[in-house]
Design an enzyme around this catalytic site. Structure first.
Site, mmCIF file in Angstrom:
data_model
loop_
_atom_site.group_PDB
_atom_site.id
_atom_site.type_symbol
_atom_site.label_atom_id
_atom_site.label_comp_id
_atom_site.label_asym_id
_atom_site.label_seq_id
_atom_site.Cartn_x
_atom_site.Cartn_y
_atom_site.Cartn_z
ATOM 1 N N HIS A 106 0.856 -1.190 0.000
ATOM 2 C CA HIS A 106 0.000 0.000 0.000
ATOM 3 C C HIS A 106 0.891 1.239 0.000
ATOM 4 O O HIS A 106 1.954 1.247 0.627
ATOM 5 C CB HIS A 106 -0.913 0.003 1.236
ATOM 6 C CG HIS A 106 -1.971 1.054 1.150
ATOM 7 N ND1 HIS A 106 -1.703 2.378 1.441
ATOM 8 C CD2 HIS A 106 -3.265 0.995 0.762
ATOM 9 C CE1 HIS A 106 -2.807 3.089 1.253
ATOM 10 N NE2 HIS A 106 -3.770 2.265 0.834
ATOM 11 N N GLU A 176 -3.834 1.583 -7.521
ATOM 12 C CA GLU A 176 -4.194 2.748 -6.707
ATOM 13 C C GLU A 176 -3.245 3.895 -7.048
ATOM 14 O O GLU A 176 -2.143 3.979 -6.476
ATOM 15 C CB GLU A 176 -4.034 2.427 -5.219
ATOM 16 C CG GLU A 176 -4.978 1.377 -4.708
ATOM 17 C CD GLU A 176 -5.222 1.541 -3.210
ATOM 18 O OE1 GLU A 176 -6.384 1.683 -2.838
ATOM 19 O OE2 GLU A 176 -4.263 1.548 -2.442
HETATM 20 P P1 PGA Z 1 -9.200 6.409 -0.074
HETATM 21 O O1 PGA Z 1 -8.049 5.339 0.248
HETATM 22 O O2 PGA Z 1 -10.379 5.640 -0.564
HETATM 23 O O3 PGA Z 1 -9.421 7.109 1.199
HETATM 24 O O4 PGA Z 1 -8.651 7.313 -1.146
HETATM 25 C C1 PGA Z 1 -7.819 4.245 -0.575
HETATM 26 C C2 PGA Z 1 -6.692 3.427 -0.027
HETATM 27 O O5 PGA Z 1 -5.805 4.021 0.616
HETATM 28 O O6 PGA Z 1 -6.656 2.198 -0.189
#
Ligand code: PGA
Length: 323
Positions: A106, A176
């Site tokens: 992450h 992401e």
């Molecule tokens: P968010 O976070 O939906 O608050 O943008 C996503 C994540 O960090 O997995």
């Protein structure tokens, strides 16, 4: 994405809630959602609820979710499998708690020092303990030259380097883009732009591994998903699920996302059908979008956005002058 496909809707609770009592209260609500959306009447997709709480709440959630379809995951894992490593949590420990998925790589872990090399080791640990791994990848910035595509490619290559073909059945990729995490919902990637990235990732998997891995590997999207944009992201982005941060801190907003996905509105179904038609044409022409083609498409899209922004700026400047 096929009709009735099971979508993985992962909640990343991050460092919330503050107490175990609060975690239990929230878990009960998520349990209800998991039941309601696994096979909701008239739903366009069946949803698999997964909650990744902080480590201390994993056991509590497992207890609450007993005899329910809701799954419990972890937000990270140690590179090590035991020994004198103060503060670390081994994958075997998570496995013994009944964790189904472990998130690795992450961006908030990368920000405090996780390298691609460490992520590859963590990934190996999770797979060794026969648990599903959610590997997060994503660029920090979107440059006009399309360098961000190489960033994602390098992350994938480095993290997946040690895996055998058989290991892939345990890998889920979460795309992401770091610039979209923790922002306003209009900062999330549009379904259209996300679809380009999904094509690109599948092409990379095809080049690095094979066709069946490229097709079967689940790809999730994460980064400012809200009830307003979830429908576009899922149905036009062609992803297999979501990794949701802030909007999963409250059961209400998480459920609103589930509802938007499973029971899409008429207009989004029309958009989806148009996308399906486009995909069919590509299939019939037997031409798979190549890396260069998808890169070209992304660049073209960015140029269009830039042109539009320039037009708006010129119009605004004119208006100010007239005043
Ligand atoms: P968010 O976070 O939906 O608050 O943008 C996503 C994540 O960090 O997995």
């Amino acid at each position: 994405m096929h009709k009735n496909k099971k979508l993985l809707i992962a909640a990343n609770w991050k460092m919330t809630p503050p107490t175990v009592n609060e975690a239990r209260r929230k878990a009960l609500l998520f349990k209800g959602i998991a039941k309601r959306y696994l096979k909701a009447p008239k739903a366009k997709a069946s949803l698999q609820v997964l909650v990744c709480p902080p480590y201390p709440f994993i056991s509590e959630l497992r207890t609450v979710f007993k005899n329910s379809p809701a799954l419990v995951g972890a937000q990270d894992v140690s590179e090590h499998d035991g020994g004198s490593k103060t503060g670390e949590v081994a994958s075997t420990m998570l496995q013994s708690l009944g964790v189904s998925h472990v998130v690795v790589g992450h961006s908030e872990r990368r920000a405090v020092g996780d390298t691609d090399e460490m992520i590859a080791v963590k990934l190996g640990q999770v797979i060794r303990t026969k648990t599903q791994v959610i590997l997060c990848v994503g660029e920090s910035i979107r440059d006009e030259e399309g360098e961000y595509l190489n960033v994602v490619k390098a992350q994938l290559k480095a993290s997946l380097a040690r895996l055998s073909n058989a290991d892939f059945s345990r890998v889920v990729i979460a795309y992401e883009p770091v610039w979209a995490i923790g922002r306003d919902d209009n900062m999330a990637l549009s379904g259209h732009d996300l679809h380009q990235m999904v094509i690109y990732i599948r092409k990379m998997l095809r080049d690095l591994y094979n066709d069946s891995i490229a097709t079967a590997t689940k790809i999730l999207y994460g980064g400012s998903v809200t009830p307003d944009n979830a429908e576009d992201i899922i149905w036009n982005g062609e992803v297999d699920g979501l990794l949701i941060g802030r909007a999963s801190f409250e059961a209400d907003s998480y459920e609103a996302i589930c509802k938007a996905i499973a029971l899409p509105t008429h207009s989004s179904m029309i958009m989806r059908e148009a996308t399906m038609r486009k995909m069919k044409t590509i299939k019939n022409n037997k031409s798979r979008p190549s890396v260069d083609k998808s890169k070209e498409k992304v660049l073209k899209g960015m140029k269009r956005v830039k042109k539009g922004t320039r037009k708006i700026r010129v119009a605004r400047a004119k208006k100010t002058k007239q005043k």
